[in-house]
Every structure is written in structure tokens, then in C-alpha cells.
Design a protein around this motif. Structure first.
Motif: not given
Length: 174
Positions: A1-6, A70-76
Motif C-alpha cells: 500500500m505504501s508504494i501506491l501512496i508514494s 507497479i500495482y496492476g489495475v489499481i496502480g494504473a
């Protein structure tokens, strides 16, 4: 989750200085994604940029592809929203401010200044990316030749893309 915030915070900050679109930020985005965060390698970044340029639609598709990697569909989704929301709000209010200016000369001056800034950032970005991606003398020659042809002729860019692709497929440019 921290990668998404970053991802969200860094791309949101980039959005505020993206005059000329995401292409103006490519060297910074390249440095972030490849050198700092190691989200992708040079080849993957180049591939995503090529796909984004070939696909119809907005020029921030590179960012969407990075988020997907980086994080799939959510990352996109996060990457796309992050690159779009700050500049959209900024442009909304800036446009309202410009429309409120009564003096047409001041309006034109602001428009010309913004266009010059965008063009300068895009050209600087293209040069920085070519320095980071070109790996051979042939690649530099192709870059310089493409610039010259673009500047001195009225060739359609698709011709240059086809020539570059042919040279790459034949192994002349790596």
C-alpha cells in the motif's frame, strides 16, 4: 500500500509542473521510475513510452502503464488520477483568471509565454531522454538526422517512425 501512496504523491507533484504535458517531464519521470525507485528498467520504460505514443488518447498513457506495471489495475488508476487531478484544477482556475483579463494584449502575452514554456520543456525533455536512451553512435546519428529532417523538411513524422523502426529491426540501431 505504501508504494501506491508514494506513486500518488510523486505523480501528483509532477502534475503541477507538466507544462507541455507528460512528455515535458519524461527525463524526470524516467529518472524516478528507472534510477530512483527501480519500478522498471530502461527497456520497459522505453517500451511503455512507445506504446503510449502509438496509442490514441492522452499523452499521459506512459504514466498509466507505469502504474499498471507497479500495482496492476489499481496502480494504473492511481497513477492516472495522480497525474491528472492537480493540473486539471490548476488549469481550471488559471483559465478563469485569463478569461477575466480584459486587455487582449495581456491575454495573448500569457498564451504565448505558456506556449514557449511548453515547447521549451518538451524539446529539453526530448534531448534529455535521447541522452539517456541512445546507446550507440548509430542511435545518436539517427536522432540528429531525425531532428534535421523534421526541422528542414515537411516530411510526415510517420515516415521517420518507419525509418527508425526499420533501422532498429535490421540491427543497425540498438
Amino acid at each position: 500500500m505504501s508504494i501506491l501512496i508514494s506513486l500518488f504523491l510523486k505523480l501528483s507533484a509532477f502534475s503541477l509542473i507538466a507544462f507541455g504535458g507528460v512528455n515535458a517531464l519524461l527525463p524526470v519521470l524516467f529518472n524516478l521510475a528507472v534510477n530512483q525507485e527501480h519500478w522498471v528498467d530502461v527497456q520497459t520504460f522505453s517500451d511503455y513510452f512507445a506504446i503510449a505514443q502509438a496509442a490514441p488518447g492522452p499523452n499521459f498513457m506512459t504514466v498509466t502503464l507505469l502504474g499498471w506495471h507497479i500495482y496492476g489495475v489499481i496502480g494504473a488508476l492511481v497513477a492516472t488520477f495522480a497525474i491528472a487531478w492537480p493540473s486539471s484544477i490548476l488549469i481550471f482556475y488559471l483559465q478563469r483568471l485569463i478569461m477575466g483579463i480584459k486587455d487582449p494584449l495581456k491575454k495573448k502575452s500569457i498564451q504565448y509565454a505558456a506556449a514557449a514554456l511548453a515547447i521549451g520543456l518538451v524539446l529539453s525533455s526530448a534531448w534529455q531522454i535521447s541522452l539517456q536512451i541512445n546507446q550507440s553512435v548509430a542511435a545518436y546519428i539517427l536522432t540528429m538526422t531525425t531532428i534535421a529532417i523534421t526541422f528542414f523538411t515537411r516530411w510526415h513524422p510517420l515516415y521517420l517512425i518507419v525509418i527508425g523502426a526499420a533501422l532498429g529491426l535490421s540491427g543497425v540501431v540498438k
